[in-house]
Design a protein around this motif. Structure first.
Motif, short mmCIF file in Angstrom:
data_model
loop_
_atom_site.label_atom_id
_atom_site.label_comp_id
_atom_site.label_asym_id
_atom_site.label_seq_id
_atom_site.Cartn_x
_atom_site.Cartn_y
_atom_site.Cartn_z
N ASP A 1 0.59 0.74 -2.13
CA ASP A 1 -1.50 0.84 -1.88
C ASP A 1 -1.66 0.17 -0.49
O ASP A 1 -1.70 -1.02 -0.28
CB ASP A 1 -1.83 1.06 -2.67
CG ASP A 1 -3.74 0.65 -2.31
OD1 ASP A 1 -3.73 1.55 -0.84
OD2 ASP A 1 -5.04 0.87 -3.23
N VAL A 2 -1.33 0.88 0.71
CA VAL A 2 -0.84 0.75 2.35
C VAL A 2 -2.57 -0.70 2.64
O VAL A 2 -2.95 -1.25 2.81
CB VAL A 2 -1.13 1.24 2.86
CG1 VAL A 2 -1.28 0.82 4.19
CG2 VAL A 2 1.01 2.13 2.63
N ALA A 3 -4.03 0.42 1.87
CA ALA A 3 -4.86 -0.15 2.08
C ALA A 3 -5.53 -1.13 1.46
O ALA A 3 -6.60 -2.26 2.02
CB ALA A 3 -6.29 0.93 1.54
N SER A 4 -4.41 -2.37 0.59
CA SER A 4 -4.56 -3.49 -0.08
C SER A 4 -4.10 -4.46 1.51
O SER A 4 -3.91 -5.37 0.58
CB SER A 4 -4.06 -3.05 -1.52
OG SER A 4 -2.50 -3.51 -1.58
N LEU B 1 2.53 3.36 0.64
CA LEU B 1 4.24 3.36 1.51
C LEU B 1 4.93 3.79 0.25
O LEU B 1 4.99 3.15 -0.94
CB LEU B 1 4.68 1.99 1.86
CG LEU B 1 5.89 1.21 2.50
CD1 LEU B 1 5.79 0.63 3.49
CD2 LEU B 1 6.16 1.03 1.32
N THR B 2 6.20 4.21 -0.11
CA THR B 2 7.21 4.59 -0.67
C THR B 2 8.43 4.14 -0.67
O THR B 2 8.88 4.30 0.55
CB THR B 2 6.94 5.60 -1.80
OG1 THR B 2 7.20 6.75 -0.38
CG2 THR B 2 5.58 6.34 -1.81
N THR C 1 19.38 0.82 -1.01
CA THR C 1 19.62 1.20 0.09
C THR C 1 18.61 2.27 -0.42
O THR C 1 18.68 2.74 -1.49
CB THR C 1 20.52 1.76 0.75
OG1 THR C 1 21.43 0.88 1.45
CG2 THR C 1 20.45 3.33 1.44
N GLY C 2 18.13 2.83 -0.09
CA GLY C 2 16.83 4.49 -0.17
C GLY C 2 15.72 4.61 0.80
O GLY C 2 16.23 4.18 2.27
N ASN C 3 14.94 5.73 0.72
CA ASN C 3 14.41 6.04 1.38
C ASN C 3 13.08 5.19 2.08
O ASN C 3 12.69 5.37 0.38
CB ASN C 3 14.38 7.36 1.75
CG ASN C 3 15.31 8.97 1.77
OD1 ASN C 3 16.29 8.30 2.56
ND2 ASN C 3 15.72 9.39 1.04
N VAL C 4 12.80 4.97 3.10
CA VAL C 4 11.22 4.05 3.05
C VAL C 4 10.17 5.46 3.37
O VAL C 4 10.43 6.60 4.47
CB VAL C 4 11.04 2.74 3.86
CG1 VAL C 4 9.90 3.16 4.34
CG2 VAL C 4 11.68 2.24 3.24
N THR C 5 8.84 6.29 2.84
CA THR C 5 8.45 6.89 3.09
C THR C 5 7.05 5.75 3.98
O THR C 5 6.12 5.56 3.22
CB THR C 5 7.54 7.97 3.00
OG1 THR C 5 9.18 8.53 1.73
CG2 THR C 5 6.89 9.10 3.25
N LEU C 6 6.62 5.97 5.56
CA LEU C 6 5.61 5.37 5.94
C LEU C 6 4.80 6.43 6.65
O LEU C 6 5.43 6.86 7.22
CB LEU C 6 5.53 4.19 6.26
CG LEU C 6 4.34 2.94 6.96
CD1 LEU C 6 3.04 2.72 5.49
CD2 LEU C 6 4.77 1.97 7.23
#
Length: 177
Positions: A55-58, A84-85, A102-107
């Motif tokens: 939770d980016v708002a945190s 952010l995932t 390794t993985g996909n970061v979504t931001l």
């Protein structure tokens, strides 16, 4: 052993970050709300499946004005991009209890492949008989890769905010019944 499901214990876990400030110091902070779906054999993470949501708002840098600026459209624009995932795609064992995950970061609406160094810290039962496992991790991402380009030039040259963000994770997870 086969994979089992694990739940993050938020009271014993942290996600922290640091970034260069004025090219001479570091500002540190944390994200206080996050969760994950983890299916893993902690003693061999190569077959693990990890879905992490922050939770980016945190965001918390111990300065309310800065935190509110980071939540604004200048940075995370949390109204449009609240999370952010991270979703793992490949895990390679690099040493005893050491892995490259390794993985996909979504931001900020953008997805990029990133790799984090993860250590399995151990496993055991708490005083109430619950099975727990500990993990630590570290990685670096460029905020510009995710469209986070707000900055200011310094009179002496350079920029106010560095591009490279160092992320540090300390996770305690409980085995689901």
């Amino acid at each position: 052993m086969t994979n089992t499901n694990w739940t993050i214990d938020p009271t014993h876990s942290t996600i922290e970050f640091s970034v260069k400030h004025m090219m001479i110091a570091k500002v540190k902070g944390s994200f206080n709300k996050f969760s994950a779906n983890i299916s893993a054999d902690p003693t061999d993470l190569t077959t693990a499946e990890i879905d992490f949501t922050v939770d980016v708002a945190s965001i918390d840098t111990r300065n309310a004005d800065r935190d509110n600026h980071l939540r604004s459209a200048d940075f995370f624009h949390v109204e449009n991009n609240p999370t952010l995932t991270f979703k793992s795609t490949k895990i390679v064992k690099t040493d005893d209890d050491e892995y490259d995950v390794t993985g996909n970061v979504t931001l900020n609406g953008m997805t990029k492949e990133e790799t984090f160094a993860i250590t399995f810290e151990g496993q055991g039962k708490d005083p109430w008989g619950n099975e727990k496992a500990g993990f630590s991790g570290k990685g670096k991402v460029k905020r510009s890769d995710y469209g986070l380009t707000y900055n200011a030039a310094l009179e002496t040259g350079g920029v106010l905010i560095g591009d490279q963000i160092t992320l540090t994770l300390d996770i305690e997870a409980a085995k689901e019944a």
